[in-house]
Design an enzyme around this catalytic site. Sequence first.
Site, PDB file in Angstrom:
ATOM      1  N   ASP A 119      47.206  52.929  42.802  1.00  0.00           N
ATOM      2  CA  ASP A 119      47.082  53.471  41.444  1.00  0.00           C
ATOM      3  C   ASP A 119      45.602  53.673  41.130  1.00  0.00           C
ATOM      4  OD1 ASP A 119      47.538  54.338  38.908  1.00  0.00           O
ATOM      5  OD2 ASP A 119      48.402  52.482  38.146  1.00  0.00           O
TER       6      ASP A 119
ATOM      7  N   HIS B 273      49.449  45.208  33.460  1.00  0.00           N
ATOM      8  CA  HIS B 273      50.338  45.723  32.426  1.00  0.00           C
ATOM      9  C   HIS B 273      51.655  44.963  32.418  1.00  0.00           C
ATOM     10  CE1 HIS B 273      48.180  49.909  32.735  1.00  0.00           C
ATOM     11  NE2 HIS B 273      47.370  48.927  32.372  1.00  0.00           N
TER      12      HIS B 273
END
Length: 493
Positions: A99, A159
Site C-alpha cells: 500500500d 487503520h
Amino acid sequence: MTQRILAGIETEYGLLVEGRGAEDQIDDSQEVVRSYPDHCFVGWDYLFESPRADLRGFTQKNLSFDPEDAKFDVGRKHGGDMEIRADRVLPNGARLYNDHGHPEYATPECWSLAELAMHDKAGEIAILRAARAYQEKSGRKTTIYKNNTDFHGASYGTHENYCVPRSLAYEKLFKAVTPILIARQILCGAGKVGSENGPAVEFQLSQRADFFTEAASVDTLYRRPVFNTRDEPHAEPREWIRLHVIAGDANMMAACTFRKVGLVKIALALAARDETPEWHLSDAVSAFRAVSRDASREYRIPLGGSNWTTAYEILDSYLCAYDSVMSEEESDPELRKVVRDCQALMEALRAGADVSKHIDWAAKLSMLQQYVEAEGAKWSDPSLRSFDLEYHNVDPEEGLFHALVESGAVDQPPSHEEMESRLAGVFEPTRALARGLAVSKFSDRLLGACWASLTFRGGQEPIELYLSPEKEFPPQLQAAVSVESFIEAIRGA
C-alpha cells in the site's frame, strides 16, 4: 447481549532496505510482499472497493495526495494496480499487500477484542517472514518497523475497521466516536520523540497527531482527518457501514490494541442506544494535538470560549455511561474489562504513578528518560529518534520493545506459539473463517476473494458467495472435503 461488532486492523509497516532510497519504496514493498514464503492465494477481488464514497452522501471526485511523496515517483513505472498491490490472501483470512510503498497486513475480522489483538501481533510475524525471505533473495538487509512515521515528514497508517449497521449514520457516528479518538491516546498512544509539524516538543503521546488537518474528510494520504468519512462497507451497502478509523497508532502492546478498539466499540454501543455523552469540541484537530503534546498529564481540551474539559472527563463519561446503560446480561464481558482497565490506568495517570508496563507511550518515554539521564543527552539528540524507531523494530533479535519484554519492563505479549496459531487459522466462526478455509483447502478452485465474497470456478459459470458480516459460519465448513460441500455449508449458514 447487544449486537456484536465485527472489527479488523490494517497496519502499514515501515520498510528499510539496505542501499535503497525513498524512490525505490514501492518496488521494494511489492517484492517484500511477493516474497511471502508460506501458502497463500493470489487473486484479490476489488469488487467492493470504493475509497472515494463519502458517508455524508456524495462521492469525492479525487482523493488528496502528498506532493512530496509524488516527487519520488516521477518517471517511474510500476505496472497496473493489481500488480502494484501484489495482494496475498492468507489461510487465516488476512490480506497481505503493498500500500503506497508499505507492506500492509490486514487482520481477519474478529468479534473478540482478544482475538483481534492476537491477530494484530501475528501480522508482525507475517511481515517479518516476508522481509526475511526478500532479504535472503536480494542480499539486502531488510528491516521492518511497526510504527507510523519515518521522521522525515511521512506518515503511514494503522487503520481500524468496524462493521456497523447503516442506521448509525454519519452525524451519529461523528458525534459518538470523535471525542473518544481524541481522548483515548492517553491510554493507547505509541509515543513519539519530537514533532514534525507545528511548534517543537520533546515528546508526545501519538505518532499520528502531527498529521491531522481536518475534523472530517474521506482522505487518508494527505489532508488527513481525525474522523474519516470513507463509505466503503465491504458488505451489503444498504445494510452496513464500515467505520474506517485512521487516527490510531500502531501498538506494540497487545493490551493497547485491546483497549483502543474496545473504547471505540463502547462509543458505538452507546450510539446505537442514543446514549452518547454530549461533548461539543471547538476544534477536533487542535484538541487531538494538544492532548498528544501535554507533558503535564492534565490533557486539557477546549470546548469553545473559556470552557474546557480533559481527556479524563471525556473517557470517564463514556465508561460510566456504558456501566449505567448496559445491564449485566446485555453488556460484553470484554468491554466490561476495558471499562475497569481504563479506569485503573486513568487513576494511576492522575496520581502521577508509573504506567510504563501497560501503555506503549509510557514504556517508550521511560526507556528514553533513562538514556537521557544516564548519558546527559538532550531531547534534540538524533539518537533519541533512532531509539524511538527501534522500539518498533519487529525483529525479536533487534527491537527495543522485545528487549523491554525480556527484562520484564512491560507486560508479556502473546506467546510466539499463540501468534503462529493465528497465522495458521481462525478461531472464531466469522466470515474470515470461510475465507481462510477457502484459501487453505480449496485454492485450486478459488477465482477471487475479498472481505465480502468468495468466487469459485464452477461447471458452467463462476460461483459467487456473499459472506455476511453478522453471520456465524458453521463448524461443518472445516469438515468439508470438497468445494461442493464447502459451498453448500456456506449457503446454509
